[in-house]
Design a protein around this motif. Structure first.
Motif, PDB file in Angstrom:
ATOM      1  N   PRO A 225       1.200  -0.907   0.209  1.00  0.00           N
ATOM      2  CA  PRO A 225       0.051  -0.215  -0.012  1.00  0.00           C
ATOM      3  C   PRO A 225       1.287   1.666  -0.270  1.00  0.00           C
ATOM      4  N   LYS A 226       2.102   1.310   0.802  1.00  0.00           N
ATOM      5  CA  LYS A 226       2.423   2.961   1.325  1.00  0.00           C
ATOM      6  C   LYS A 226       3.737   2.586  -0.445  1.00  0.00           C
ATOM      7  N   LEU A 227       3.798   1.362  -1.229  1.00  0.00           N
ATOM      8  CA  LEU A 227       4.302   2.044  -2.520  1.00  0.00           C
ATOM      9  C   LEU A 227       3.729   2.153  -3.737  1.00  0.00           C
ATOM     10  N   GLU A 228       2.398   1.944  -2.911  1.00  0.00           N
ATOM     11  CA  GLU A 228       0.843   2.120  -4.457  1.00  0.00           C
ATOM     12  C   GLU A 228       0.964   3.595  -3.870  1.00  0.00           C
ATOM     13  N   ARG A 229       1.042   4.037  -3.097  1.00  0.00           N
ATOM     14  CA  ARG A 229       0.733   5.456  -2.771  1.00  0.00           C
ATOM     15  C   ARG A 229       2.048   6.498  -3.046  1.00  0.00           C
ATOM     16  N   PHE A 230       2.489   6.059  -3.243  1.00  0.00           N
ATOM     17  CA  PHE A 230       3.772   6.430  -3.717  1.00  0.00           C
ATOM     18  C   PHE A 230       4.458   6.500  -5.307  1.00  0.00           C
ATOM     19  N   ILE A 231       3.921   6.017  -5.976  1.00  0.00           N
ATOM     20  CA  ILE A 231       3.150   5.418  -7.542  1.00  0.00           C
ATOM     21  C   ILE A 231       2.123   6.291  -7.570  1.00  0.00           C
ATOM     22  N   ILE A 232       1.149   6.464  -7.308  1.00  0.00           N
ATOM     23  CA  ILE A 232       0.185   7.559  -6.926  1.00  0.00           C
ATOM     24  C   ILE A 232      -0.013   8.952  -6.986  1.00  0.00           C
ATOM     25  N   LYS A 233       1.121   8.719  -5.747  1.00  0.00           N
ATOM     26  CA  LYS A 233       1.342  10.798  -6.101  1.00  0.00           C
ATOM     27  C   LYS A 233       2.162  10.809  -7.329  1.00  0.00           C
ATOM     28  N   TYR A 234       3.248  10.403  -8.168  1.00  0.00           N
ATOM     29  CA  TYR A 234       4.092  10.901  -8.757  1.00  0.00           C
ATOM     30  C   TYR A 234       3.299  10.430 -10.109  1.00  0.00           C
ATOM     31  N   THR A 235       2.427   9.610 -10.396  1.00  0.00           N
ATOM     32  CA  THR A 235       2.490   9.527 -11.952  1.00  0.00           C
ATOM     33  C   THR A 235       0.653   9.319 -11.733  1.00  0.00           C
ATOM     34  N   LYS A 236      -0.089   9.599 -11.056  1.00  0.00           N
ATOM     35  CA  LYS A 236      -1.508   9.674 -10.957  1.00  0.00           C
ATOM     36  C   LYS A 236      -2.047   8.537 -11.475  1.00  0.00           C
ATOM     37  N   ALA A 237      -1.533   7.561 -11.786  1.00  0.00           N
ATOM     38  CA  ALA A 237      -2.028   5.942 -11.986  1.00  0.00           C
ATOM     39  C   ALA A 237      -3.192   5.609 -11.190  1.00  0.00           C
ATOM     40  N   LEU A 238      -4.382   4.371 -11.787  1.00  0.00           N
ATOM     41  CA  LEU A 238      -4.796   4.190 -10.620  1.00  0.00           C
ATOM     42  C   LEU A 238      -4.682   2.466 -10.908  1.00  0.00           C
ATOM     43  N   PRO A 239      -3.917   1.988  -9.261  1.00  0.00           N
ATOM     44  CA  PRO A 239      -3.790   0.857  -9.779  1.00  0.00           C
ATOM     45  C   PRO A 239      -4.990  -0.039  -9.712  1.00  0.00           C
ATOM     46  N   ARG A 240      -4.944  -1.593  -9.956  1.00  0.00           N
ATOM     47  CA  ARG A 240      -5.797  -2.802  -9.985  1.00  0.00           C
ATOM     48  C   ARG A 240      -6.664  -2.084 -11.087  1.00  0.00           C
ATOM     49  N   ARG A 241      -6.974  -1.265 -11.633  1.00  0.00           N
ATOM     50  CA  ARG A 241      -8.049   0.054 -12.288  1.00  0.00           C
ATOM     51  C   ARG A 241      -7.792  -1.246 -14.161  1.00  0.00           C
ATOM     52  N   GLU A 242      -7.064  -1.987 -14.369  1.00  0.00           N
ATOM     53  CA  GLU A 242      -7.020  -3.002 -15.622  1.00  0.00           C
ATOM     54  C   GLU A 242      -7.835  -4.744 -15.274  1.00  0.00           C
ATOM     55  N   ASP A 243      -7.284  -4.892 -13.861  1.00  0.00           N
ATOM     56  CA  ASP A 243      -7.906  -6.153 -13.382  1.00  0.00           C
ATOM     57  C   ASP A 243      -8.899  -6.598 -13.071  1.00  0.00           C
ATOM     58  N   ILE A 244      -9.257  -5.079 -11.888  1.00  0.00           N
ATOM     59  CA  ILE A 244     -10.821  -5.149 -11.765  1.00  0.00           C
ATOM     60  C   ILE A 244     -11.618  -3.985 -12.054  1.00  0.00           C
ATOM     61  N   GLY A 245     -11.298  -3.422 -12.787  1.00  0.00           N
ATOM     62  CA  GLY A 245     -12.318  -2.639 -13.249  1.00  0.00           C
ATOM     63  C   GLY A 245     -11.964  -1.219 -12.510  1.00  0.00           C
ATOM     64  N   GLU A 246     -12.261   0.117 -13.910  1.00  0.00           N
ATOM     65  CA  GLU A 246     -12.283   1.149 -12.779  1.00  0.00           C
ATOM     66  C   GLU A 246     -13.028   1.292 -11.365  1.00  0.00           C
ATOM     67  N   LYS A 247     -14.049   1.152 -11.425  1.00  0.00           N
ATOM     68  CA  LYS A 247     -15.354   1.503 -10.130  1.00  0.00           C
ATOM     69  C   LYS A 247     -15.119   0.762  -9.178  1.00  0.00           C
ATOM     70  N   ALA A 248     -14.365  -0.681  -8.600  1.00  0.00           N
ATOM     71  CA  ALA A 248     -14.193  -1.382  -7.722  1.00  0.00           C
ATOM     72  C   ALA A 248     -12.361  -0.567  -7.408  1.00  0.00           C
ATOM     73  N   ALA A 249     -11.364  -0.346  -8.465  1.00  0.00           N
ATOM     74  CA  ALA A 249     -10.689   0.328  -8.262  1.00  0.00           C
ATOM     75  C   ALA A 249     -10.400   1.759  -7.660  1.00  0.00           C
ATOM     76  N   GLU A 250     -11.332   2.935  -7.844  1.00  0.00           N
ATOM     77  CA  GLU A 250     -11.129   3.517  -7.246  1.00  0.00           C
ATOM     78  C   GLU A 250     -11.739   3.571  -5.865  1.00  0.00           C
ATOM     79  N   LYS A 251     -12.445   2.565  -5.303  1.00  0.00           N
ATOM     80  CA  LYS A 251     -13.431   2.348  -3.640  1.00  0.00           C
ATOM     81  C   LYS A 251     -12.422   2.220  -3.168  1.00  0.00           C
ATOM     82  N   LEU A 252     -10.921   1.305  -3.802  1.00  0.00           N
ATOM     83  CA  LEU A 252      -9.817   0.956  -2.883  1.00  0.00           C
ATOM     84  C   LEU A 252      -9.099   2.329  -2.375  1.00  0.00           C
ATOM     85  N   LEU A 253      -8.808   3.343  -2.979  1.00  0.00           N
ATOM     86  CA  LEU A 253      -8.251   4.517  -2.986  1.00  0.00           C
ATOM     87  C   LEU A 253      -8.379   5.256  -1.537  1.00  0.00           C
TER      88      LEU A 253
END
Length: 253
Positions: A225-253
């Motif tokens: 989770p910390k590694l994901e937050r670091f990547i999100i901070k600098y890339t604005k990428a949404l983790p797991r978007r392509e694996d579980i879909g955008e709606k489910a991925a956004e719920k994890l943020l």
């Protein structure tokens, strides 16, 4: 990343499992064969070096084996996390060859049990081959204890990494033999019950699949989770978007 809103199975949107299964590219098969040939060639050379240095450096073997075993679990977990979390199967070359198997596995857990030895293990060989290649140029012997210890560790680590997916496959097999069940039960190899935690929606924890020893440790320290937050901070990428879909991925943020 702690869930602020519960992600349920109804939120999950994934690709069709047949589409993912059929996405295994024929051209990648040749690269897999090449990767295995190079891997075992380089491994053979390093084994020869280890054998000739063993009389003087036998005391390095057990520590190197243990460290390599633990590192293989950690590195396999990091690769598994990256494949599950980032990128798309539509990325040229990398997508169908390397990302696709991770996405297929979440849609169809048993798909891995239908893969042959090449499809199961060759990608791991490809990852380990450059590391072994570097080790070919390092000195091994009584006068080079530091580099020898490093080569020993890397050798054991890459061998264990090679069979990470095979161990993962056994964890999904319905009828493993008695010896494998013993190794799984004693947690020497990945335990199927332990691995079920990863296959619980939304598939965002317990990524380590060699022994699984590192999973509680990495979860305690919130490593991914910390590694994901670091990547999100600098890339604005949404983790797991392509694996579980955008709606489910956004719920994890």
């Amino acid at each position: 990343m702690e869930d602020k809103r519960k992600t349920t199975s109804s939120d999950i949107v994934q690709r069709n499992h047949e589409e993912l299964a059929n996405g295994y590219p024929k051209w990648f098969r040749f690269i897999e064969y090449l990767g295995l040939i190079l891997f075992f060639t380089f491994s053979g050379i390093i084994i020869w070096k280890i054998i000739f240095s063993f009389t003087d450096l036998w005391f390095l073997t057990i520590p190197a084996l243990i460290i390599g075993w633990v590192l293989s679990d950690f590195i396999g977990g990091v690769v598994h996390w990256a494949g599950d979390t980032w990128g798309s199967v539509d990325i040229p070359l990398l997508g169908p060859a390397l990302i696709r198997p991770f996405r297929e596995h979440h849609v169809d857990e048993l798909a891995i049990t239908r893969h042959d030895f090449i499809e199961t293990n060759a990608a791991c060989a490809l990852a380990g081959t450059p590391v072994l290649f570097v080790c070919l140029f390092l000195n091994v012997g009584d006068n080079f204890k530091v580099t020898s210890f490093f080569v020993y560790i890397v050798f054991f680590m890459t061998i264990f990494v090679l069979f990470t997916n095979q161990i993962h496959k056994w964890a999904h097999s319905k009828n493993p033999n008695k010896f494998l069940r013993f190794l799984q039960k004693t947690r020497i190899l990945l335990n199927p019950e332990h691995h079920k935690i990863h296959h619980t929606v939304p598939f965002n924890k317990y990524y380590c699949i060699t022994t699984g020893w590192m999973n509680p440790v990495l979860t305690y320290f919130q490593f991914f989770p910390k590694l994901e937050r670091f990547i999100i901070k600098y890339t604005k990428a949404l983790p797991r978007r392509e694996d579980i879909g955008e709606k489910a991925a956004e719920k994890l943020l």
